[in-house]
Design a protein around this motif. Structure first.
Motif, PDB file in Angstrom:
ATOM      1  N   TYR A 166      10.133   2.784   3.817  1.00 11.64           N
ATOM      2  CA  TYR A 166       9.191   3.826   4.837  1.00 11.64           C
ATOM      3  C   TYR A 166       8.502   5.281   4.527  1.00 11.64           C
ATOM      4  O   TYR A 166       7.643   5.578   5.463  1.00 11.64           O
ATOM      5  N   LEU A 167       9.052   5.418   3.508  1.00 13.92           N
ATOM      6  CA  LEU A 167       8.202   6.932   2.921  1.00 13.92           C
ATOM      7  C   LEU A 167       6.763   6.010   2.056  1.00 13.92           C
ATOM      8  O   LEU A 167       6.014   7.311   1.401  1.00 13.92           O
ATOM      9  N   GLY A 168       6.509   5.210   1.505  1.00 13.24           N
ATOM     10  CA  GLY A 168       5.113   4.223   1.687  1.00 13.24           C
ATOM     11  C   GLY A 168       5.705   4.277  -0.144  1.00 13.24           C
ATOM     12  O   GLY A 168       4.062   3.999  -0.903  1.00 13.24           O
ATOM     13  N   LEU A 174       3.219  -0.336  -6.607  1.00 12.26           N
ATOM     14  CA  LEU A 174       2.375  -1.970  -6.535  1.00 12.26           C
ATOM     15  C   LEU A 174       0.792  -2.039  -6.730  1.00 12.26           C
ATOM     16  O   LEU A 174       0.804  -2.695  -7.747  1.00 12.26           O
ATOM     17  N   ASP A 175       0.223  -0.921  -5.699  1.00  9.76           N
ATOM     18  CA  ASP A 175      -0.677  -0.153  -6.287  1.00  9.76           C
ATOM     19  C   ASP A 175      -1.156  -0.044  -7.166  1.00  9.76           C
ATOM     20  O   ASP A 175      -2.034  -0.471  -7.849  1.00  9.76           O
ATOM     21  N   ASP A 176      -0.788   1.122  -8.224  1.00  8.29           N
ATOM     22  CA  ASP A 176      -0.607   1.385  -9.191  1.00  8.29           C
ATOM     23  C   ASP A 176      -0.387   0.562 -10.144  1.00  8.29           C
ATOM     24  O   ASP A 176      -1.217  -0.107 -11.885  1.00  8.29           O
ATOM     25  N   ILE A 177      -0.028  -1.193 -10.327  1.00 10.34           N
ATOM     26  CA  ILE A 177       0.503  -2.271 -10.743  1.00 10.34           C
ATOM     27  C   ILE A 177      -1.388  -2.862 -11.205  1.00 10.34           C
ATOM     28  O   ILE A 177      -2.324  -2.554 -12.393  1.00 10.34           O
TER      29      ILE A 177
END
Length: 181
Positions: A166-168, A174-177
Motif C-alpha cells: 500500500y505504501l509502495g 524491487l527497483d533497488d535490486i
C-alpha cells in the motif's frame, strides 16, 4: 487500475499551512493538514464537525470498516485548527463545507489536490494524504517492521505485507535490486 502516490510530508504541511493563512480556500488547507496527520480516509475526514476538534482526541467509527477509532490530535492539527478559527466565525457543524453550506465532495477535494500538488510524474488524490501519513510514520520509526505492524493496525490492513505494498515500499525494494547491479 490507478493508485495514488504519497507526498513529501514537510513540504505538504508547509504548503497547507500557507493555504490556511492566505488563500480563499483555507478549509482545504486544514483538510490537508488533518489528512496527513490523522491518516483517515477522506470519507471520514469530510464528516468532521467543529465540535469534534474541541478536545485532545476524536472518537469515530470508520465508515469503510465500521471499526471504532480514537485519534489523538497532534500539535500540527491543533495549530492548524487555531489558524482555521481565525479565518471563520463558524464554530459549529461540518467543517468542510462549500459556499452553499453543503459538505464538499470527494471529487472536489481530488480536483483541488491535483491543482495544488499535481505533476505529470505523480498521481494525486485524497488518498495521497493517507499514504503521506503512512510514509511519515514509517520514516519516523526508522523504516522498521514494527512501524509496518503499527500502520497495518491503524489502517485496518490484514497484514504488514499489505501495508508495505500500500505504501509502495515493496516496489522501491524491487527497483533497488536493479539499481544495485
Amino acid at each position: 487500475m490507478t493508485t495514488s502516490d504519497y507526498l513529501n510530508f514537510d513540504s505538504t504541511l508547509n504548503k497547507a499551512v500557507k493555504i490556511i493563512k492566505t488563500e480563499k480556500n483555507y478549509k482545504l488547507g486544514f483538510l490537508i493538514v488533518f489528512g496527513i496527520n490523522a491518516g483517515l480516509r477522506i470519507s471520514d475526514i469530510l464528516k468532521l464537525k467543529f465540535e469534534d476538534l474541541e478536545n485532545d482526541s476524536i472518537s469515530l467509527v470508520e465508515s469503510k470498516t465500521n471499526k471504532k477509532r480514537v485519534i489523538r490530535l497532534n500539535d500540527n492539527i491543533k495549530n492548524a485548527y487555531e489558524l482555521l478559527k481565525t479565518r471563520t466565525d463558524v464554530r459549529a457543524g461540518y467543517i468542510f463545507t462549500s459556499n452553499q453550506s453543503t459538505v464538499i465532495t470527494v471529487q472536489y477535494v481530488n480536483r483541488k489536490l491535483k491543482e495544488i500538488f499535481g505533476t505529470k510524474n505523480i498521481a494525486i488524490s485524497s488518498h495521497s494524504l493517507r499514504k503521506t501519513f503512512g510514509r511519515q510514520v514509517w520514516s519516523n520509526n526508522n523504516e522498521t517492521e514494527k512501524a509496518l505492524l503499527y500502520l497495518s493496525e491503524l489502517f485496518n490492513h490484514s497484514s504488514p505485507s499489505i501495508t508495505k505494498r500500500y505504501l509502495g515500499i515493496r516496489q522501491e525494494e524491487l527497483d533497488d535490486i536493479y539499481m544495485n547491479l
